[in-house]
Design an enzyme around this catalytic site. Sequence first.
Site, PDB file in Angstrom:
ATOM      1  N   ASP A  52       1.274   2.496   7.418  1.00  0.00           N
ATOM      2  CA  ASP A  52       1.150   1.036   8.165  1.00  0.00           C
ATOM      3  C   ASP A  52       0.362   0.545   7.007  1.00  0.00           C
ATOM      4  O   ASP A  52      -0.286   1.532   6.084  1.00  0.00           O
ATOM      5  CB  ASP A  52       0.582   1.096   9.315  1.00  0.00           C
ATOM      6  CG  ASP A  52       0.832  -0.453  10.243  1.00  0.00           C
ATOM      7  OD1 ASP A  52       1.073  -1.365   9.202  1.00  0.00           O
ATOM      8  OD2 ASP A  52       0.544  -0.521  11.311  1.00  0.00           O
ATOM      9  N   TYR A  53      -0.239  -0.589   6.901  1.00  0.00           N
ATOM     10  CA  TYR A  53      -0.917  -1.414   6.162  1.00  0.00           C
ATOM     11  C   TYR A  53      -2.412  -0.835   5.780  1.00  0.00           C
ATOM     12  O   TYR A  53      -3.322  -0.892   6.830  1.00  0.00           O
ATOM     13  CB  TYR A  53      -0.996  -2.826   6.534  1.00  0.00           C
ATOM     14  CG  TYR A  53      -1.446  -3.764   5.458  1.00  0.00           C
ATOM     15  CD1 TYR A  53      -0.733  -4.785   4.927  1.00  0.00           C
ATOM     16  CD2 TYR A  53      -2.723  -4.033   5.218  1.00  0.00           C
ATOM     17  CE1 TYR A  53      -1.025  -5.738   4.305  1.00  0.00           C
ATOM     18  CE2 TYR A  53      -3.207  -4.810   4.507  1.00  0.00           C
ATOM     19  CZ  TYR A  53      -2.280  -5.666   3.634  1.00  0.00           C
ATOM     20  OH  TYR A  53      -2.575  -6.755   2.766  1.00  0.00           O
TER      21      TYR A  53
END
Length: 740
Positions: A283-284
């Site tokens: 994820d980011y």
Amino acid sequence: MTLALPAAAATPSHAVYSSAGDRAAEKAFVDALMAKMTLEEKLGQLNQPRGLGSNTGPAAMAADDAQIAAGAIGSILGSHGAERTCRLQRVAVEQSRLGIPLMFASDVIHGHRTVFPVPLAESASFDPEEVRIAARHAAVEASAHGIHWTFAPMLDISREPRWGRVVEGAGEDPYLGSVMAAARVRGFQGDDLAAPDTLLATAKHFVAYGAAEGGRDYDVADISERTLHELHLPPFKAALEAGAESVMASFNEVAGVPMHAHRGLIEGLLREQWGWDGILVSDYTGVMELIPHGVAGDREDAGRLALAAGVDIDMVSEIYLKDLPAAVREGRVPMAQVDASVRRVLNAKFRLGLFDDPYRYCDVQRQEALTLNPEQRAAARRMAQKSFVLLENDGDVLPLSKSLRTLAVIGPLADNRHTMLGNWAVAGRVEDTVTPIEGLQAALGDRTRLVVVKGAEIEGDDTSGFDEAVRAAQSADAVVMFLGEHPEMSAEANNRTSLDLPGVQQQLALAVAATGKPVVVVLLNGRPLSIGALQGRVPAILEAWYPGVEGGHAISDVLFGDVAPSGKLPMTFPRNVGQVPIYYAHKNTGRPPRAEEKYTSKYIDVHWTPQYPFGHGLGYTTFGYDQLKVERAKLALAAPEQRVSVRVTNTGKRAGTEVVQLYLRDDVASFTRPVRQLRGFERVTLQPGESKTVTFELGFDDLSMLDASLKPVIEPGTFTVFVGGSSSATAEAGFEVTEQ
Ligand code: NOJ
């Protein structure tokens, strides 16, 4: 017009193109390509920066042409548009040494430009085929805009309505969540990933992200292995079985191990046990976050842990790119781990057909034709109609007549375009939306006078508009109020400690309802709300969620009865936030709640039951259930097939659709079981007086539970079946599973 594309001149040195779908050809192709790659080029394939303008977390470097040309980027997050993506693709193919095409990834969560209802709403339709079609439209439109890969579907089961991201999921139930997961994956990926109108789907967030403590996004999930396997993993299994080629790791830790470092669940469960061979994307800044999680001392450490866990792609941390080269050269990170991840990324590109034609998504004319066209809008309207849940309809206030002389339209969301889109509508535009007022105007023409009054803002304590709202109600034949949450109150990082209608909206509704007029409250929001105070005072309540670009039309279709509401709640609506977590598939406990007995599991200040149970939803008619039959009173363990049938009759005066639901309880088992679990549902449309017999097939997966080693087994003993129109269904029957 197709963009002018470079021909042979751009052909990179590895141009041994072969058709996607052929695994032997894929391996030969990827082997040959990897043999030519430097360490930096390999790590480049694992690097995913954001595109310009795309930011869903802390600021991060955006991709630039020089990096692409240097082979330092394998995929880009959030760039879309046939022209823009093609320009970047040309840099990768023409200017990088090996000409490896980029993958363009985006959060196509509920439609692209044609924004559909939010996923929680779609799930409320209990209509997996309609949901598949919605995802299919999203794939066709988004791929025409140059996107190859969507970061959807989100599969996080959650029983925590304070958590803002419940809006992106399918709700509280793993069975419904699994059905919806498979439908969405099939819709996005279609039959052929290499076709120019399909998207690579991402099952996210792996795993237990929906169990965040306190409903605070990103927080700890401290759950048992049994809960992990019974509740959180099933939708991922379903998505991978449906063919999902990508999985995203979740921000949370599970029992002390951050998921971006969870080798046991990624390498161990997904890859070794389940045999899945797709790409695992972080994820980011998820890789970098291993430092604040406290399991990595520095960036290199974070990269080493994530890669070893099986995280193939580093989204925006740039740790793999910048911090791993030295670690690999100096032997702290095995080259074999880098190679395994690079292979998976190249496999995905091969499967998408990008090595056959990297410019297949570059057709501007196609993009125009496939953006917000009538077919797409019609699908979004149909999906919205099916997603609405009628919570109350005292005195059959709904449907409203189209020959009202005056209709008062009250509330802060009646003409709020943003609310139609909801959150996570990356390519959505407010100007594309049909607001509730526009929908009413289109349905009523100039026969009815609309008196529009805001009455209050979404938030704040200003009640100065109440008098005008009450006067408007008094002057009207009927009142429709549009209340709820602003989209920024739902989705990522938008968690709330209250589930009440924000601001003074509840007071406004009660003031207007006190006029005694037929009042309908239409709710626009992204989570279960505690709206018990409206019950008995506001005659009709329609939950319309964030309904998408066609929301205004769909709302009018239902308010005036052109379409009857048929949605059911995919999450329990509590009486107040203090009841959370509250869900239908709870355990009985040793002291199940009983009013007459103090020392049982309940509260002293509020009833233990929810305001509206999972699966609840009214229509404009009524349904009766009878002739519930189980085919076999006894089943042998060796042949655990059961058939359950029930006759459903439309006992009212209008045609309608009922979602017939089947729940099962394993009465006595070696581990405690939920009081009931959804095991089947079917949408049935009946004319007044019409009956239909609905049959459910139950098999091993439905009857089994996990034994002490978490292996599915069926234990002999009795089972109870419940069938009806919600999780409170009372029609029941039993059968027994015997050893022989
Ligand atoms: C963070 C979110 O958790 C994830 O769902 C999303 O796909 C990424 N940002 C990329 O936008």
